[in-house]
Design a protein around this motif. Structure first.
Motif, PDB file in Angstrom:
ATOM      1  N   PRO A  43      23.508 112.444 147.423  1.00 26.29           N
ATOM      2  CA  PRO A  43      24.419 113.192 146.537  1.00 26.29           C
ATOM      3  C   PRO A  43      25.776 112.532 146.327  1.00 26.29           C
ATOM      4  O   PRO A  43      26.437 112.787 145.324  1.00 26.29           O
ATOM      5  CB  PRO A  43      24.568 114.544 147.240  1.00 26.29           C
ATOM      6  N   SER A  44      26.201 111.678 147.237  1.00 22.33           N
ATOM      7  CA  SER A  44      27.539 111.090 147.108  1.00 22.33           C
ATOM      8  C   SER A  44      27.517 109.692 146.504  1.00 22.33           C
ATOM      9  O   SER A  44      28.575 109.100 146.291  1.00 22.33           O
ATOM     10  CB  SER A  44      28.219 111.035 148.488  1.00 22.33           C
ATOM     11  N   ASP A  45      26.353 109.144 146.250  1.00 19.46           N
ATOM     12  CA  ASP A  45      26.260 107.770 145.770  1.00 19.46           C
ATOM     13  C   ASP A  45      26.111 107.722 144.249  1.00 19.46           C
ATOM     14  O   ASP A  45      25.265 108.443 143.686  1.00 19.46           O
ATOM     15  CB  ASP A  45      25.049 107.058 146.399  1.00 19.46           C
ATOM     16  N   PRO A  46      26.896 106.879 143.560  1.00 22.42           N
ATOM     17  CA  PRO A  46      26.643 106.676 142.124  1.00 22.42           C
ATOM     18  C   PRO A  46      25.305 105.981 141.940  1.00 22.42           C
ATOM     19  O   PRO A  46      24.963 105.044 142.666  1.00 22.42           O
ATOM     20  CB  PRO A  46      27.816 105.795 141.685  1.00 22.42           C
ATOM     21  N   LEU A  47      24.528 106.441 140.968  1.00 22.46           N
ATOM     22  CA  LEU A  47      23.153 105.946 140.821  1.00 22.46           C
ATOM     23  C   LEU A  47      23.050 104.815 139.809  1.00 22.46           C
ATOM     24  O   LEU A  47      22.200 103.934 139.949  1.00 22.46           O
ATOM     25  CB  LEU A  47      22.246 107.098 140.407  1.00 22.46           C
ATOM     26  N   ALA A  48      23.860 104.837 138.752  1.00 25.15           N
ATOM     27  CA  ALA A  48      23.801 103.813 137.715  1.00 25.15           C
ATOM     28  C   ALA A  48      25.141 103.822 136.988  1.00 25.15           C
ATOM     29  O   ALA A  48      25.942 104.759 137.118  1.00 25.15           O
ATOM     30  CB  ALA A  48      22.662 104.061 136.751  1.00 25.15           C
TER      31      ALA A  48
END
Length: 240
Positions: free
Chosen positions: A227-232
């Motif tokens: 949930p805390s990580d940017p995905l793209a």
């Protein structure tokens, strides 16, 4: 008598010359000849979940059934059709002025594909664009569409085609839906791996038509797990 005839000839000549000068600006400009375009070759990375035909040629190497994950490079050639460029540019509807041919498909271990992707990112400032096609698209058609997309990206960015087992049949939407849902966990795992290897700032994601649904579901699953990580960096949904 001779002088009168000579004068009449000169009057006719002057009239014709005058009309030529007056109407010259109203004439349509001469049609420019086509500038011949060179044949262009596009190489694409691909990952496919389609069944493989052991004796198939490049065009039908992969079918519309579910299969193992395979990777490789497909090569497409764009060949201009002589004499159609000006007509295609002037027409109010689309007229193709070149032929698009899937010339060659070369499989390689998926580990080698990851190495090529990482090498590209190390030596270039561009991004990797993960592209998921829509329904009613065969493997060959997905390669042709992806090649057109890659042309617009130019060499600075590289496209990675994900070809899930769509049937390439206009009446098989429900079956394609089921095959797409089956493919979502694979899309999710590939996006996670791309994010891990490249970082979100070097990854764009594009989904077309029914493929956009698969992209959204895969990103939703990733977001729940991380949930805390940017995905793209950028997400584009075309006719979702």
């Amino acid at each position: 008598m001779l002088e009168k005839r000579t004068m009449a000839v000169w009057l006719i000549f002057l009239c014709v010359g005058w009309h030529t000068l007056v109407w010259a600006d109203d004439r349509p400009p001469p049609v420019e000849r086509d500038t011949p375009k060179a044949t262009e070759r596009i190489d694409l990375w691909y990952i496919s979940l389609r069944d493989r035909h052991e004796r198939g040629n490049s065009g039908n190497l992969y079918g519309g059934l579910r299969g193992e994950m395979r990777a490789g490079t497909c090569t497409l050639v764009f060949t201009p059709i002589p004499g159609l460029k000006n007509i295609a540019d002037a027409a109010p509807f689309y007229i193709p002025d070149e032929r698009k041919e899937l010339q060659h498909v070369e499989e390689s271990p998926i580990g080698r594909l990851w190495e090529e992707i990482e090498a590209f990112v190390r030596t270039n400032s561009g991004k990797v664009v993960f592209y998921v096609h829509g329904y009613n698209v065969s493997f060959e058609k997905s390669c042709r569409r992806a090649a057109i997309f890659q042309r617009s990206l130019r060499p600075r960015h590289r496209l990675l085609l994900f070809s899930w087992p769509a049937d390439g049949n206009l009446l098989a939407y429900t079956r394609d839906e089921a095959d797409l849902m089956w493919s979502v966990p694979r899309i999710e795992s590939l996006l996670h791996e791309l994010n891990r290897r490249l970082g979100s700032e070097r990854l764009d994601v594009v989904g077309h038509s029914l493929g956009a649904r698969g992209v959204v579901l895969a990103l939703q699953g990733l977001a729940c797990r991380h949930p805390s990580d940017p995905l793209a960096d950028e997400l584009v949904l075309v006719a979702p």
